[in-house]
Write an enzyme that holds these catalytic residues in place. Sequence first.
Site, PDB file in Angstrom:
ATOM      1  N   ASN A   7       0.888  -1.162   0.000  1.00 51.99           N
ATOM      2  CA  ASN A   7       0.000   0.000   0.000  1.00 51.99           C
ATOM      3  C   ASN A   7       0.929   1.216   0.000  1.00 51.99           C
ATOM      4  O   ASN A   7       1.433   1.619   1.044  1.00 51.99           O
ATOM      5  CB  ASN A   7      -0.864  -0.051   1.259  1.00 51.99           C
ATOM      6  N   LYS A  14       3.275   0.876   3.265  1.00 51.64           N
ATOM      7  CA  LYS A  14       2.897  -0.208   4.180  1.00 51.64           C
ATOM      8  C   LYS A  14       2.920  -1.506   3.374  1.00 51.64           C
ATOM      9  O   LYS A  14       2.584  -1.500   2.188  1.00 51.64           O
ATOM     10  CB  LYS A  14       1.501   0.040   4.743  1.00 51.64           C
ATOM     11  N   ARG A  88      -2.349  -2.136  -3.671  1.00 49.13           N
ATOM     12  CA  ARG A  88      -3.628  -1.463  -3.454  1.00 49.13           C
ATOM     13  C   ARG A  88      -3.641  -0.209  -4.317  1.00 49.13           C
ATOM     14  O   ARG A  88      -2.732   0.628  -4.222  1.00 49.13           O
ATOM     15  CB  ARG A  88      -3.757  -1.086  -1.985  1.00 49.13           C
ATOM     16  N   HIS A 176     -12.871   2.619  -0.274  1.00 48.27           N
ATOM     17  CA  HIS A 176     -12.837   1.696   0.869  1.00 48.27           C
ATOM     18  C   HIS A 176     -13.508   0.368   0.528  1.00 48.27           C
ATOM     19  O   HIS A 176     -13.935  -0.364   1.421  1.00 48.27           O
ATOM     20  CB  HIS A 176     -13.602   2.270   2.100  1.00 48.27           C
ATOM     21  N   GLY A 208      -9.825   8.493   6.920  1.00 47.87           N
ATOM     22  CA  GLY A 208     -10.877   8.611   5.915  1.00 47.87           C
ATOM     23  C   GLY A 208     -12.057   7.807   6.436  1.00 47.87           C
ATOM     24  O   GLY A 208     -11.866   6.871   7.210  1.00 47.87           O
ATOM     25  N   ARG A 237     -11.129  15.890   6.006  1.00 50.38           N
ATOM     26  CA  ARG A 237     -12.028  16.149   4.863  1.00 50.38           C
ATOM     27  C   ARG A 237     -13.440  16.403   5.379  1.00 50.38           C
ATOM     28  O   ARG A 237     -13.859  15.789   6.365  1.00 50.38           O
ATOM     29  CB  ARG A 237     -12.043  14.955   3.916  1.00 50.38           C
ATOM     30  N   ASP A 278      -7.301  14.092  14.838  1.00 44.17           N
ATOM     31  CA  ASP A 278      -7.220  12.803  15.508  1.00 44.17           C
ATOM     32  C   ASP A 278      -8.367  12.654  16.499  1.00 44.17           C
ATOM     33  O   ASP A 278      -8.489  13.444  17.439  1.00 44.17           O
ATOM     34  CB  ASP A 278      -5.862  12.747  16.225  1.00 44.17           C
ATOM     35  N   GLU A 383      -7.637  -4.868   5.128  1.00 41.21           N
ATOM     36  CA  GLU A 383      -7.650  -4.643   3.676  1.00 41.21           C
ATOM     37  C   GLU A 383      -6.547  -5.428   2.973  1.00 41.21           C
ATOM     38  O   GLU A 383      -6.770  -5.997   1.911  1.00 41.21           O
ATOM     39  CB  GLU A 383      -7.509  -3.143   3.398  1.00 41.21           C
TER      40      GLU A 383
HETATM   41  P1  ADP Z   1      -6.501   5.179   8.493  1.00 43.54           P
HETATM   42  O1  ADP Z   1      -7.796   5.584   7.868  1.00 43.54           O
HETATM   43  O2  ADP Z   1      -5.400   6.146   8.218  1.00 43.54           O
HETATM   44  O3  ADP Z   1      -6.137   3.742   8.305  1.00 43.54           O
HETATM   45  P2  ADP Z   1      -7.226   4.418  11.194  1.00 43.54           P
HETATM   46  O4  ADP Z   1      -8.227   3.424  10.713  1.00 43.54           O
HETATM   47  O5  ADP Z   1      -6.046   3.925  11.938  1.00 43.54           O
HETATM   48  O6  ADP Z   1      -6.743   5.392  10.057  1.00 43.54           O
HETATM   49  O7  ADP Z   1      -8.013   5.453  12.135  1.00 43.54           O
HETATM   50  C1  ADP Z   1      -7.403   6.544  12.719  1.00 43.54           C
HETATM   51  C2  ADP Z   1      -8.413   7.256  13.604  1.00 43.54           C
HETATM   52  O8  ADP Z   1      -8.832   6.361  14.645  1.00 43.54           O
HETATM   53  C3  ADP Z   1      -7.817   8.487  14.288  1.00 43.54           C
HETATM   54  O9  ADP Z   1      -8.763   9.539  14.262  1.00 43.54           O
HETATM   55  C4  ADP Z   1      -7.636   7.982  15.700  1.00 43.54           C
HETATM   56  O10 ADP Z   1      -7.706   9.032  16.632  1.00 43.54           O
HETATM   57  C5  ADP Z   1      -8.820   7.066  15.857  1.00 43.54           C
HETATM   58  N1  ADP Z   1      -8.683   6.206  17.018  1.00 43.54           N
HETATM   59  C6  ADP Z   1      -7.766   5.225  17.249  1.00 43.54           C
HETATM   60  N2  ADP Z   1      -7.933   4.712  18.499  1.00 43.54           N
HETATM   61  C7  ADP Z   1      -8.959   5.385  19.064  1.00 43.54           C
HETATM   62  C8  ADP Z   1      -9.617   5.340  20.342  1.00 43.54           C
HETATM   63  N3  ADP Z   1      -9.230   4.488  21.283  1.00 43.54           N
HETATM   64  N4  ADP Z   1     -10.651   6.186  20.564  1.00 43.54           N
HETATM   65  C9  ADP Z   1     -11.027   7.070  19.635  1.00 43.54           C
HETATM   66  N5  ADP Z   1     -10.464   7.166  18.409  1.00 43.54           N
HETATM   67  C10 ADP Z   1      -9.449   6.343  18.128  1.00 43.54           C
END
Ligand code: ADP
Length: 603
Positions: A7, A14, A88, A176, A208, A237, A278, A383
Amino acid sequence: MRILVFNAGSSSLKLGVYDAAGPDDTTQLFKGSFERFRNGACDYRFQTPDGTDDRGSAPQADVAAAIAAVPQALERHGITGIRAVAHRIAHGGDLFSGPALLDDETLKRIETLTPLAPLHNPPALQGVRLAQSVWPDLPQFGVFDTAFHLTQPARATTMAVPQSWREAGLRRYGFHGTSHKYVAERAAQALGVALRGLRLISIHLGNGASICAVHRGQSLDSTMGLTPLEGLVMGTRPGDLDPGAHGFIARRLGLSLQEIEAALYAESGLKGLTGSSDMRDVEDRAAAGDMAAQQAINIYAYRARKYLGAYAAAMGGLDAVVFTGGIGENSASMRRRICDGLEFLGLLLNHDLNQAVRLEGNAAPQIQALESRVSVLVTETAEQLQIAREVAANLRAAPRRAPQPIPVAVSGRHVHLSAEAVTALFGEGYALTPGKPLRQPGNWAAQERVTIEGPKGRIERVAILGPLRGRTQIEVSRTDSFALGIDAPVRDSGQLAGTPTVRLIGPAGHLDSDGLIVAARHIHTNPEDAQALGLADGQYMDVQLGDGGARGLTFTRVLVRVQKGGFTEMHIDTDEANAAGIGPDCAGEVVPGVAAHPVSAGD
Ligand code: ADP
């Protein structure tokens, strides 16, 4: 069979290595990442299932250098015997409904899609070219985030804009797809039912985020459209935005199109609302009393809840919801906010179960209350594993054969009647008179005819096909459904749950019956021919019709039905035949290889 999955993004690489021992048995052997590239170095991390966690700083300055460093990293962790490399790729447009072998021709076709995904496709394609030079002897495959969504009907994908814009390529695609497909199948497996029997909503909430309505195993609609900007509020976004906003902001703030687009990708969403993209940060701040963070959480949950309701309506009901992605997997409070107030849909969470979710070892716990009619699950998305699975299935598929012609029969509108329907339309004790035998053994066209009536019009002298069935089924073309004024869904024969009602009129009376469908195109065949043609029951194939002539067409997702004694023949309806410009005695050819994708194990 070992598959290396990449990816490649603009700022990170990754990868994973998977052992696909059998169709239902794929395990991860290696997980790696290279990210935070700066000043000729980056952070790397390599993990193996035995608990090895090798991380630190590496001298690779960019993604290209990182790919070149992968063979050495794999060797260091004892990973050998790679059979294929999978990539991917975000956007496959409407060109790829399954994994594609990346030869020069295919890469050129993917390059034509760059304007649709200018940020996402180029780094992936660069990754492919580099990987081709590093592993020149291995087949390289592309797996597309859009592929799963190609089943969406035109009413979900078409934008109401001028024709010239649509001709320029403006339509909704959805992303997705690999994740939605994986978690939908995992949820069905955890529920112990076939995905084909479920109206399921998959909610992927990561940086996303998107929601997908998975109707009986197929993507019906999803919140992301032409680009990954539409739909839900995301990390950076905005999701749905009034199209008038662009002009307004351009005039008010004097921003260029590029500046607006950049802000929509990178400065909006949670970041725009709170300063942080985040969700963990945002939740922490909200808990500490920050009003902007609290409001952002409300906006985020409200948008998702709104789509949950919309997709339940789009599918005519809801059986299961599955949460995934970093936020969906980890934030019990966000899951709860999204599900709150949906009791009217029969969806009720058990708050203790929701709070107690643990996702180790591929778990998919259910968190609905006992009285909830809708099941709610949480599971980690995978994925890369799904990509490895699909590529392995493709490699395992029967070796390519020379295309062989399959006769094509054009089905006009017709009905299959139940015994009760015959009584209602023709009178007590009436038996239909078998007329012309059909090519499928034991089937015939009756001498009698019926009339179909809908709110907009009626169609007379409609054929009745025997023998009688347990349930009445009325098969019309899309054009007929406009004439009747009813939106008939595309369905496989016999899949009649939730189909619209129409009036049937016979000489002795009328009957309001559900079961109105546009029949999904399919191939009937028998085990012997199936073997010769390299087909398997339940598989979807692409079939080329009309010789590639002036109106030649490749029909995608043609379902194969193998039955003992079946007559080998492809069935399409009159609209499809007209679209392909075919005449009598036409034959189709199965497009060999990559476009065929078996129905997954969950089905
Ligand atoms: P990506 O889409 O880049 O793969 P992820 O699926 O890892 O991203 O999701 C990242 C999001 O998940 C971030 O907003 C992060 O803050 C949130 N996240 C991860 N752990 C927690 C948690 N324990 N509580 C709330 N949000 C979380």
